[in-house]
Design a protein around this motif. Structure first.
Motif, PDB file in Angstrom:
ATOM      1  N   CYS A 109       0.831  -1.204   0.000  1.00 47.80           N
ATOM      2  CA  CYS A 109       0.000   0.000   0.000  1.00 47.80           C
ATOM      3  C   CYS A 109       0.867   1.256   0.000  1.00 47.80           C
ATOM      4  O   CYS A 109       0.640   2.185  -0.781  1.00 47.80           O
ATOM      5  CB  CYS A 109      -0.926  -0.019   1.212  1.00 47.80           C
ATOM      6  N   GLY A 112       2.622   1.872  -3.393  1.00 49.66           N
ATOM      7  CA  GLY A 112       1.766   2.357  -4.471  1.00 49.66           C
ATOM      8  C   GLY A 112       1.062   3.666  -4.203  1.00 49.66           C
ATOM      9  O   GLY A 112       0.550   4.304  -5.133  1.00 49.66           O
ATOM     10  N   LYS A 113       1.036   4.093  -2.957  1.00 48.85           N
ATOM     11  CA  LYS A 113       0.217   5.250  -2.583  1.00 48.85           C
ATOM     12  C   LYS A 113       0.591   6.551  -3.322  1.00 48.85           C
ATOM     13  O   LYS A 113      -0.296   7.251  -3.819  1.00 48.85           O
ATOM     14  CB  LYS A 113       0.274   5.452  -1.064  1.00 48.85           C
ATOM     15  N   GLU A 116      -0.826   6.547  -7.032  1.00 49.56           N
ATOM     16  CA  GLU A 116      -2.201   6.131  -7.301  1.00 49.56           C
ATOM     17  C   GLU A 116      -2.847   7.041  -8.348  1.00 49.56           C
ATOM     18  O   GLU A 116      -3.485   6.571  -9.291  1.00 49.56           O
ATOM     19  CB  GLU A 116      -3.021   6.144  -6.012  1.00 49.56           C
ATOM     20  N   ASP A 175      -4.907   5.010   4.995  1.00 50.74           N
ATOM     21  CA  ASP A 175      -5.302   4.626   3.645  1.00 50.74           C
ATOM     22  C   ASP A 175      -6.455   3.639   3.749  1.00 50.74           C
ATOM     23  O   ASP A 175      -6.459   2.767   4.630  1.00 50.74           O
ATOM     24  CB  ASP A 175      -4.134   3.984   2.899  1.00 50.74           C
ATOM     25  N   ASN A 370      -8.011  -4.423 -12.484  1.00 51.59           N
ATOM     26  CA  ASN A 370      -7.049  -4.415 -11.381  1.00 51.59           C
ATOM     27  C   ASN A 370      -6.779  -5.817 -10.845  1.00 51.59           C
ATOM     28  O   ASN A 370      -5.661  -6.117 -10.413  1.00 51.59           O
ATOM     29  CB  ASN A 370      -7.545  -3.491 -10.271  1.00 51.59           C
ATOM     30  N   ASP A 398      -4.897   1.159 -10.080  1.00 50.19           N
ATOM     31  CA  ASP A 398      -5.062   1.470  -8.654  1.00 50.19           C
ATOM     32  C   ASP A 398      -3.883   0.893  -7.865  1.00 50.19           C
ATOM     33  O   ASP A 398      -3.973  -0.165  -7.234  1.00 50.19           O
ATOM     34  CB  ASP A 398      -6.394   0.918  -8.147  1.00 50.19           C
ATOM     35  N   THR A 399      -2.779   1.616  -7.887  1.00 49.07           N
ATOM     36  CA  THR A 399      -1.491   1.077  -7.450  1.00 49.07           C
ATOM     37  C   THR A 399      -1.425   0.719  -5.972  1.00 49.07           C
ATOM     38  O   THR A 399      -0.813  -0.288  -5.605  1.00 49.07           O
ATOM     39  CB  THR A 399      -0.376   2.081  -7.774  1.00 49.07           C
ATOM     40  N   ASP A 400      -2.019   1.545  -5.110  1.00 49.42           N
ATOM     41  CA  ASP A 400      -1.942   1.205  -3.686  1.00 49.42           C
ATOM     42  C   ASP A 400      -2.825   0.005  -3.367  1.00 49.42           C
ATOM     43  O   ASP A 400      -2.460  -0.854  -2.557  1.00 49.42           O
ATOM     44  CB  ASP A 400      -2.275   2.406  -2.804  1.00 49.42           C
ATOM     45  N   CYS A 401      -3.979  -0.085  -4.027  1.00 50.66           N
ATOM     46  CA  CYS A 401      -4.855  -1.246  -3.823  1.00 50.66           C
ATOM     47  C   CYS A 401      -4.175  -2.527  -4.291  1.00 50.66           C
ATOM     48  O   CYS A 401      -4.167  -3.544  -3.581  1.00 50.66           O
ATOM     49  CB  CYS A 401      -6.160  -1.063  -4.587  1.00 50.66           C
TER      50      CYS A 401
END
Length: 460
Positions: A109, A112-113, A116, A175, A370, A398-401
């Motif tokens: 998370c 990636g946050k 995002e 997050d 995703n 959706d990088t953090d997800c």
């Protein structure tokens, strides 16, 4: 009718896409009616609300061949064969693997946050993947191997979330990908294995700030609160008419987006070794905010997560996940196609070119596209903790997800003692979320508390 995540105009614009995705062709007359609405009327409920009723009344196309139920028993009738229960995790390993899962979720998370936003929308005329790669190359950091730097470069791309950048990171900052995993723990500690969807909704009201809730979750909790008087929660009046059908669909065009999929992990942790039960818990959590593939994404990844404590092969894990959702749904179709594609190329970004070609028209926060990023990261990262997480973030959208979901899976498979990654130490084993009751907590403590929940569930 009300707003929520977006204006009434924004909601109805998304509903056009959603109805067609569900197999209800939208006539040009309705599309033209929506297109003709001026932005100054974006909040004009009298003008916009009747359009939702028109869209709801549209018939399903006879050519829509997917079978996508929302009821748990109907979902189970449509799923393929699967193991359902793998067995209990060794007592000597379970705590370490839970600690690894929590740590992996936080590492992915946090990684990636900061990207995002650009991962979804791109920058400087580039798409998300191109933007992330260009940003890293311009700072001498490609391929991704550590937290993003906030250093300036000629591209003039500035990343947000400074507390998750390499110059500053010292803990996992707030997050939603972390918040919902904490909510799952809270619900299970309070209600045990017999929790209901209303227990989840009430936990959100009690523990989560409204401004920490997004898209489908925003619409669903608004629907729930509009239908449930506060006095009923105090026992003064009885109001039990509200249904998951209403909360998940009323003015909720985000019902197949990623919001449920990111809530899978806590149920998987608690049901380690029991994929069917994890999918059951995930269904209870998902079906009041999402429909169809939005539900299935959470069920699939909860089953994968529960299985990762015992199974470490990415293809086998993915097939276990698929065994808990309908075999003839859009998500199953896409994941099976992705598994076939992955056999044909040994390069993640060639695989992602294919994913973008076939699923790039979906919202960058949709469940299906995703999910393919996470599955691809498991495959091409070969379940290596560090490599898989980094690859998942390189995949964009959706990088953090995706980083968090992938991190959970590979963290459970590796165990905390096996996390030979530079991503771990900077977090100092600490999460500082915006969840009442969890204001600052160690991941090691979360693992201990999850273990107590897990023992109670598997002992039943």
């Amino acid at each position: 009718m009300y707003t929520g995540w977006s204006t009434p105009l924004g909601l109805v614009q998304e509903e056009l896409n959603q109805r067609e995705y569900e197999g209800h062709p939208v006539p040009d007359s309705i599309k033209e009616k929506v297109a003709a609405i001026d932005e100054k009327d974006a909040m004009n409920i009298v003008l916009i609300d009747p359009i939702f009723d028109e869209l709801e009344a549209l018939p399903k196309s006879a050519d829509f061949n997917y079978v996508q139920p929302n009821d748990l028993e109907e979902i189970r009738r449509e799923r393929p064969d699967g193991p359902r229960k793998l067995g209990d995790v060794n007592n000597d390993e379970i705590l370490d693997r839970l600690h690894g899962a929590w740590t992996g979720r936080a590492c992915g998370c946090a990684l990636g946050k900061p990207v995002e936003g650009v991962g979804m929308r791109g920058a400087k005329g580039m798409d998300g993947r191109q933007t992330i790669r260009t940003y890293l190359e311009n700072r001498g950091h490609w391929p991704l191997d550590f937290y993003f730097s906030g250093a300036e470069a000629e591209d003039e791309i500035k990343l947000p979330c400074e507390l998750s950048q390499r110059e500053n990171i010292a803990f996992m900052e707030p997050d939603d990908d972390i918040h919902y995993t904490l909510i799952a723990l809270h619900v299970l500690e309070k209600h045990g294995a017999d929790f209901t969807w209303k227990d989840v909704a009430n936990a959100w009201n009690n523990c989560l700030p409204y401004n920490a809730i997004c898209t489908a979750e925003t619409q669903a909790i608004l629907n729930y609160n509009l239908a449930v008087p506060r006095t009923s929660l105090m026992g003064r009046v009885k109001a039990d008419w509200v249904t998951p059908d209403f909360t998940s669909t009323h003015r909720n065009p985000y019902r197949e987006w990623i919001g449920a999929q990111i809530r899978a992990d806590g149920w998987g942790y608690a049901c380690a070794g029991h994929p069917e039960l994890a999918a059951d818990f995930a269904w209870r959590d998902a079906h009041w905010t999402h429909r169809a593939n939005g539900i299935y994404g959470e069920m699939m990844f909860a089953a994968i997560m529960a299985s990762a404590f015992l199974v470490h092969d990415p293809v086998e894990l993915t097939k276990i996940g698929l065994s808990e959702i309908p075999k003839n749904c859009r998500l199953s179709e896409a994941v099976n196609a992705a598994l076939e594609k992955a056999e044909q190329t040994d390069d993640f970004h060639t695989y992602m070119d294919w994913v973008q070609e076939h699923y790039g028209d979906l919202s960058p926060v949709h469940t299906v596209n995703n999910a393919l990023v996470v599955v691809g990261a498991m495959l091409y990262g070969q379940m290596d903790f560090h490599k898989s997480i980094c690859v998942s973030v390189e995949g964009a959208w959706d990088t953090d997800c995706n980083g968090a979901t992938c991190g959970s899976i590979v963290g459970a498979a590796s165990g905390a003692k096996g996390l030979n990654s530079t991503l771990v130490a900077p977090l100092n084993d600490t999460i500082r979320p915006k969840v009442f009751g969890f204001e600052e907590i160690k991941m090691s403590e979360l693992a201990e508390r999850t273990l107590q929940v897990q023992k109670g569930i598997t002992a039943r």
